[in-house]
Design a protein around this motif. Structure first.
Motif, PDB file in Angstrom:
ATOM      1  N   ASP A   1       6.355 -30.217  73.192  1.00  0.00           N
ATOM      2  CA  ASP A   1       7.191 -28.601  72.797  1.00  0.00           C
ATOM      3  C   ASP A   1       8.247 -29.370  71.984  1.00  0.00           C
ATOM      4  OD1 ASP A   1       8.286 -29.007  75.333  1.00  0.00           O
ATOM      5  OD2 ASP A   1       8.604 -27.120  75.843  1.00  0.00           O
ATOM      6  N   GLU A   2       8.269 -31.297  72.457  1.00  0.00           N
ATOM      7  CA  GLU A   2      10.216 -31.411  72.111  1.00  0.00           C
ATOM      8  C   GLU A   2       9.257 -32.336  70.808  1.00  0.00           C
ATOM      9  OE1 GLU A   2      13.387 -32.484  74.699  1.00  0.00           O
ATOM     10  OE2 GLU A   2      11.841 -32.692  75.507  1.00  0.00           O
ATOM     11  N   PRO A   3      10.010 -32.520  69.984  1.00  0.00           N
ATOM     12  CA  PRO A   3      10.258 -32.820  68.343  1.00  0.00           C
ATOM     13  C   PRO A   3      10.272 -34.738  68.709  1.00  0.00           C
ATOM     14  CG  PRO A   3      12.194 -32.312  68.304  1.00  0.00           C
ATOM     15  CD  PRO A   3      11.426 -31.682  69.359  1.00  0.00           C
ATOM     16  N   HIS A   4      10.953 -35.292  69.186  1.00  0.00           N
ATOM     17  CA  HIS A   4      10.810 -36.790  69.604  1.00  0.00           C
ATOM     18  C   HIS A   4       9.636 -37.679  70.168  1.00  0.00           C
ATOM     19  CE1 HIS A   4      14.346 -33.927  69.762  1.00  0.00           C
ATOM     20  NE2 HIS A   4      14.168 -33.680  71.024  1.00  0.00           N
ATOM     21  N   ALA A   5       9.754 -38.740  70.046  1.00  0.00           N
ATOM     22  CA  ALA A   5       8.825 -39.914  71.344  1.00  0.00           C
ATOM     23  C   ALA A   5      10.040 -39.286  72.373  1.00  0.00           C
ATOM     24  CB  ALA A   5       9.613 -41.715  70.249  1.00  0.00           C
ATOM     25  N   ALA A   6       9.040 -40.686  73.089  1.00  0.00           N
ATOM     26  CA  ALA A   6       9.607 -40.206  74.314  1.00  0.00           C
ATOM     27  C   ALA A   6      11.158 -40.745  74.625  1.00  0.00           C
ATOM     28  CB  ALA A   6       8.291 -41.166  75.386  1.00  0.00           C
ATOM     29  N   TYR A   7      11.643 -40.265  75.430  1.00  0.00           N
ATOM     30  CA  TYR A   7      12.833 -39.836  76.041  1.00  0.00           C
ATOM     31  C   TYR A   7      13.200 -39.901  77.461  1.00  0.00           C
ATOM     32  CZ  TYR A   7      14.464 -35.514  75.363  1.00  0.00           C
ATOM     33  OH  TYR A   7      14.535 -34.153  75.971  1.00  0.00           O
ATOM     34  N   SER A   8      14.234 -40.533  78.027  1.00  0.00           N
ATOM     35  CA  SER A   8      15.045 -40.567  79.480  1.00  0.00           C
ATOM     36  C   SER A   8      15.042 -39.227  79.674  1.00  0.00           C
ATOM     37  CB  SER A   8      15.141 -41.682  79.834  1.00  0.00           C
ATOM     38  OG  SER A   8      14.387 -42.464  80.416  1.00  0.00           O
ATOM     39  N   LYS A   9      15.075 -37.775  80.420  1.00  0.00           N
ATOM     40  CA  LYS A   9      15.755 -37.927  80.551  1.00  0.00           C
ATOM     41  C   LYS A   9      16.909 -37.622  81.592  1.00  0.00           C
ATOM     42  CE  LYS A   9      13.645 -32.717  79.940  1.00  0.00           C
ATOM     43  NZ  LYS A   9      12.890 -33.273  78.896  1.00  0.00           N
ATOM     44  N   VAL A  10      16.485 -38.358  82.818  1.00  0.00           N
ATOM     45  CA  VAL A  10      16.981 -38.700  83.682  1.00  0.00           C
ATOM     46  C   VAL A  10      18.659 -39.273  82.685  1.00  0.00           C
ATOM     47  CG1 VAL A  10      14.874 -38.895  85.144  1.00  0.00           C
ATOM     48  CG2 VAL A  10      15.676 -41.018  84.582  1.00  0.00           C
ATOM     49  N   LEU A  11      19.140 -39.803  82.178  1.00  0.00           N
ATOM     50  CA  LEU A  11      19.891 -40.319  81.252  1.00  0.00           C
ATOM     51  C   LEU A  11      20.865 -40.298  80.442  1.00  0.00           C
ATOM     52  CD1 LEU A  11      18.152 -44.307  80.332  1.00  0.00           C
ATOM     53  CD2 LEU A  11      18.725 -43.572  82.486  1.00  0.00           C
TER      54      LEU A  11
ATOM     55  N   ILE B   1      25.932 -38.738  77.399  1.00  0.00           N
ATOM     56  CA  ILE B   1      26.645 -37.851  76.945  1.00  0.00           C
ATOM     57  C   ILE B   1      27.968 -38.279  77.597  1.00  0.00           C
ATOM     58  CG2 ILE B   1      27.810 -35.517  78.255  1.00  0.00           C
ATOM     59  CD1 ILE B   1      25.205 -34.521  79.146  1.00  0.00           C
ATOM     60  N   ASP B   2      28.816 -39.258  78.465  1.00  0.00           N
ATOM     61  CA  ASP B   2      29.695 -39.188  78.103  1.00  0.00           C
ATOM     62  C   ASP B   2      29.999 -41.223  77.440  1.00  0.00           C
ATOM     63  OD1 ASP B   2      28.983 -41.688  80.281  1.00  0.00           O
ATOM     64  OD2 ASP B   2      28.905 -40.354  81.645  1.00  0.00           O
ATOM     65  N   SER B   3      28.932 -41.127  76.958  1.00  0.00           N
ATOM     66  CA  SER B   3      28.680 -42.244  75.823  1.00  0.00           C
ATOM     67  C   SER B   3      28.486 -43.918  76.383  1.00  0.00           C
ATOM     68  CB  SER B   3      30.031 -42.114  75.189  1.00  0.00           C
ATOM     69  OG  SER B   3      30.087 -41.306  74.059  1.00  0.00           O
ATOM     70  N   GLN B   4      28.091 -44.018  77.615  1.00  0.00           N
ATOM     71  CA  GLN B   4      27.777 -44.543  78.771  1.00  0.00           C
ATOM     72  C   GLN B   4      26.690 -46.160  77.881  1.00  0.00           C
ATOM     73  OE1 GLN B   4      28.067 -45.384  82.949  1.00  0.00           O
ATOM     74  NE2 GLN B   4      28.555 -43.520  83.238  1.00  0.00           N
ATOM     75  N   ILE B   5      25.900 -45.387  77.094  1.00  0.00           N
ATOM     76  CA  ILE B   5      24.710 -45.266  75.817  1.00  0.00           C
ATOM     77  C   ILE B   5      24.660 -44.543  75.232  1.00  0.00           C
ATOM     78  CG2 ILE B   5      23.984 -46.362  77.917  1.00  0.00           C
ATOM     79  CD1 ILE B   5      21.346 -44.055  77.502  1.00  0.00           C
ATOM     80  N   PRO B   6      24.125 -45.570  73.779  1.00  0.00           N
ATOM     81  CA  PRO B   6      23.742 -44.776  72.264  1.00  0.00           C
ATOM     82  C   PRO B   6      22.624 -43.720  72.620  1.00  0.00           C
ATOM     83  CG  PRO B   6      23.542 -46.688  72.068  1.00  0.00           C
ATOM     84  CD  PRO B   6      23.851 -47.223  73.730  1.00  0.00           C
ATOM     85  N   GLU B   7      22.862 -42.678  71.369  1.00  0.00           N
ATOM     86  CA  GLU B   7      21.485 -41.555  72.108  1.00  0.00           C
ATOM     87  C   GLU B   7      20.472 -42.808  71.629  1.00  0.00           C
ATOM     88  OE1 GLU B   7      22.133 -38.181  69.939  1.00  0.00           O
ATOM     89  OE2 GLU B   7      19.959 -38.705  69.365  1.00  0.00           O
ATOM     90  N   LYS B   8      19.822 -43.613  70.986  1.00  0.00           N
ATOM     91  CA  LYS B   8      18.773 -44.123  71.103  1.00  0.00           C
ATOM     92  C   LYS B   8      18.647 -45.408  71.934  1.00  0.00           C
ATOM     93  CE  LYS B   8      20.368 -49.686  68.913  1.00  0.00           C
ATOM     94  NZ  LYS B   8      21.110 -49.438  70.050  1.00  0.00           N
ATOM     95  N   GLY B   9      19.589 -45.537  72.939  1.00  0.00           N
ATOM     96  CA  GLY B   9      19.166 -45.552  74.325  1.00  0.00           C
ATOM     97  C   GLY B   9      17.991 -45.438  75.135  1.00  0.00           C
ATOM     98  N   LEU B  10      18.109 -43.832  74.792  1.00  0.00           N
ATOM     99  CA  LEU B  10      17.732 -42.631  75.974  1.00  0.00           C
ATOM    100  C   LEU B  10      16.320 -42.847  75.699  1.00  0.00           C
ATOM    101  CD1 LEU B  10      19.235 -39.207  75.014  1.00  0.00           C
ATOM    102  CD2 LEU B  10      19.748 -40.525  77.398  1.00  0.00           C
ATOM    103  N   PHE B  11      16.166 -43.389  73.976  1.00  0.00           N
ATOM    104  CA  PHE B  11      14.594 -43.041  73.955  1.00  0.00           C
ATOM    105  C   PHE B  11      13.264 -44.410  74.825  1.00  0.00           C
ATOM    106  CE2 PHE B  11      15.882 -40.781  70.874  1.00  0.00           C
ATOM    107  CZ  PHE B  11      15.269 -39.509  70.886  1.00  0.00           C
ATOM    108  N   ILE B  12      12.404 -44.059  75.201  1.00  0.00           N
ATOM    109  CA  ILE B  12      11.596 -45.539  76.414  1.00  0.00           C
ATOM    110  C   ILE B  12      10.750 -45.667  75.358  1.00  0.00           C
ATOM    111  CG2 ILE B  12      12.567 -44.628  78.599  1.00  0.00           C
ATOM    112  CD1 ILE B  12      10.707 -43.344  78.585  1.00  0.00           C
ATOM    113  N   ARG B  13      10.232 -45.492  74.277  1.00  0.00           N
ATOM    114  CA  ARG B  13       8.930 -45.805  73.580  1.00  0.00           C
ATOM    115  C   ARG B  13       9.310 -45.761  72.592  1.00  0.00           C
ATOM    116  NH1 ARG B  13       8.302 -47.196  78.306  1.00  0.00           N
ATOM    117  NH2 ARG B  13       6.790 -47.035  78.932  1.00  0.00           N
ATOM    118  N   SER B  14       8.905 -46.520  72.286  1.00  0.00           N
ATOM    119  CA  SER B  14       9.421 -46.804  70.178  1.00  0.00           C
ATOM    120  C   SER B  14       8.086 -46.276  69.365  1.00  0.00           C
ATOM    121  CB  SER B  14       9.707 -47.708  69.424  1.00  0.00           C
ATOM    122  OG  SER B  14       8.160 -48.789  69.372  1.00  0.00           O
TER     123      SER B  14
END
Lengths: 416, 163
Positions: free
Chosen positions: A36-46, A51-64
């Motif tokens: 139901d989410e529109p994106h490729a797989a990402y890590s909810k646990v990250l 949110i506090d910018s330790q990683i960029p948004e693209k760092g959440l995505f675990i599969r391209s």
């Protein structure tokens, strides 16, 4: 033989892990992932690192996108499953699409529990569960000085951490008397609470949130049932989670808290499996059924479900509750049964504490076998302790090497 | 065939030179806490052995990593941590049955043996030859398998196939 049609509902840890296992086992089959989410797989646990910018948004995505192409996984994204019809071997989506399957994996994950508080619909009040939530929180945080976290459990601690790192003054509210009550013992909760209180976090424990009122546009006031009020610019709801069984109405699938599965992660329909936060599996240590809301168990269950969907017969040995996080720099890890009844005769407890170094380590043994550990401050041997628990090796808790030293010793002894 | 780090505990005298060489090469300081190879000691039995990552084929650190930061180097066979992707969440520390991944106090990122790109420094500095880097022979592979089997009993996945 005709190509098998495997359908996976869920594009998270369990779903992806299952798709990979399936493809490895069955190069020919068709695999469809519905989410139901529109994106490729990402890590909810990250999300809190984003949110506090330790990683960029693209760092959440675990599969391209390439991953899906290479593994020839068809995706149906942004579509909600409305019904699962086991007897007709198909699922219906909210846009009317029907998808037929030979085997189905339910890996829909979990949804955040929303506490009964008035005014939650106000702007600046949000759960911290999805990428959309995280984006919203980042926007509000730009102009936030004070924040409230409702819920003092695992996700609550992560919310606290990410707000504090952004320079927000944090208040934590929970009906429970202590923080992380499900995985920490009373003493451990207090060690963590005082560590955080020393760093400026305010705690309102043992009290219920009543309602949120908004004044002058964005300032919020949270009223507690004991009459106190807390002001804030942002409020994060972190009151636990429950299996996402929204598709469950009128289904003949056996559902208790989650989708009930056997040791092969099979539901009461032999071609329908469940894995991850939505599956009700066996707890390896207690032998009882429960839902694990853990990334690591979702990965393991997904892999096993995938193999079984491909026709293998692989048993899941049962989950063990393992958690790791760090709050304001203090690492916290728990493994196994951390809240055993310590008055029982066959339970031995050993605590090693060095308040100056912010170290609290507690080991719980049952019949001289390790069944659980709480590690704070020093957590490097957590993996080995997990091995000790799983291998049911006898341990002597009184040995000094169990204190600040490492379980490496004991385990290597076993290896040798 | 790829080479493995082979440990001969019989030759280890617990001098911990490997730890110092490793931490110096990897972090620029001689700090055993940052070493990716660790000597464990059984004083009562006067038995000492270095322990280091097995570079597992079915690597649970890599499979579990929620940032997909751990991948296998096809050339050396080492499991490598991508520092840009790693967030230091310690899920690998928690899941490794051998206790061979930790978060560096220096970098806040996961730290583990990377086989020094195929030329491990611990091997060069070990004064007794307790650590070797070679193609493993059948005997060594058998020992490794036994070790793994002992611990597979306790691995997170613990696959049991019905015969």
């Amino acid at each position: 033989m005709a190509k098998k049609r495997h359908v996976i509902i869920g594009n998270g840890a369990a779903g992806i892990s299952a798709a990979e296992a399936l493809r490895a086992e069955d190069p020919q089959a068709s695999i469809t992932v519905v989410s139901d989410e529109p994106h490729a797989a990402y890590s909810k646990v990250l999300l809190h690192y984003y949110i506090d910018s330790q990683i960029p948004e693209k760092g959440l995505f675990i599969r391209s996108d390439q991953f899906y192409r290479e593994l020839r996984i068809e995706t149906v994204l942004g579509a909600k499953v409305e019904a699962i019809r086991p007897d007709e071997q198909r699922i219906s989506l909210d846009d009317g699409t029907q998808i037929a399957f030979d085997t189905l994996l339910i890996a829909t994950g979990s949804l955040p529990h929303v506490p009964p508080v008035d005014g939650l619909e106000s702007a600046g009040v949000s759960t911290m569960w999805t990428l959309a939530d995280a984006r919203g929180i980042r926007r509000v945080l730009k102009n936030s000085r004070a924040g409230i976290v409702i819920g003092g459990s695992f996700v609550g601690m992560q919310a606290l951490d990410t707000l504090a790192r952004r320079g927000v003054r944090v208040s934590v509210v929970d009906v429970a008397e202590r923080i992380m009550p499900n995985i920490l013992d009373r003493q451990g909760s207090e060690v963590l609470r005082s560590f955080l209180a020393d760093r400026g976090v305010a705690f309102f424990l043992g009290v219920q949130s009543d309602r949120i009122r908004v004044s002058d546009g964005r300032k919020k006031k949270l009223a507690l049932t004991d009459g106190r009020e807390i002001s804030a610019d942002i409020c994060i709801l972190a009151a636990g989670a429950r299996p996402n069984i929204g598709f469950a109405a009128n289904t003949p699938l056996r559902i208790n808290r989650g989708v009930v599965v056997d040791e092969y992660l099979q539901s009461n329909y032999p071609n329908i499996f469940a894995a991850g936060d939505v599956a009700e599996v066996f707890d390896r240590l207690s032998g009882e059924r429960r839902v694990f809301g853990l990334w690591s168990t979702a990965v393991a269950q997904g892999a096993i479900a995938g193999m079984n969907m491909a026709g293998k017969k692989v048993a899941y040995p049962g989950g063990i509750d393992i958690n790791t996080t760090a709050v304001l720099g203090l690492p916290v890890m728990t493994i196994g049964r951390t809240n055993a009844d310590e008055s029982a005769e066959n339970i031995t407890v050993k605590i090693f504490q060095d308040p100056g170094k912010r170290i609290y380590r507690k080991f719980i043994l049952k019949d001289e076998k390790m069944v659980g550990a709480i590690l704070m401050g020093h957590v490097d041997d957590g993996g080995l302790i997990g091995s000790l628990i799983r291998s049911e090796a006898a341990c002597d808790p009184l040995q000094s090497r169990y204190s600040m030293g490492s379980f490496r010793h004991r385990l290597n002894y076993v290896i040798r | 065939m790829k080479k493995d780090i082979i440990i001969n505990p019989e030759k280890c005298v617990a001098c911990r030179t490997c730890e110092l060489a490793c931490s110096l090469a990897k972090t620029g300081e001689c700090n055993p806490a940052e070493a990716r190879i660790k000597v464990v000691m059984f004083d009562e039995e006067a038995f000492y052995t270095p322990t280091v990552c097995f570079q597992c084929q079915e690597a649970w650190c890599a499979q579990t990593c929620p940032a997909s930061a751990i991948t296998k180097d096809s050339r050396t066979g080492a499991l490598l941590v991508d520092r840009d992707k790693c967030v230091g969440c310690r899920m690998c520390t928690m899941i490794c049955p051998f206790g061979q991944v930790f978060v560096s106090r220096q970098t806040g990122k996961s730290s583990k043996c990377d086989l020094c790109s195929g030329d491990p420094i611990c091997v060069k500095f070990c004064p007794t030859g307790a650590i070797a880097f070679e193609k493993s022979d059948a005997l060594q592979q058998g020992r490794r398998k036994r070790v793994a089997k002992n611990l597979m009993r306790s691995s997170p996945l613990e696959i049991k196939e019905n015969s």
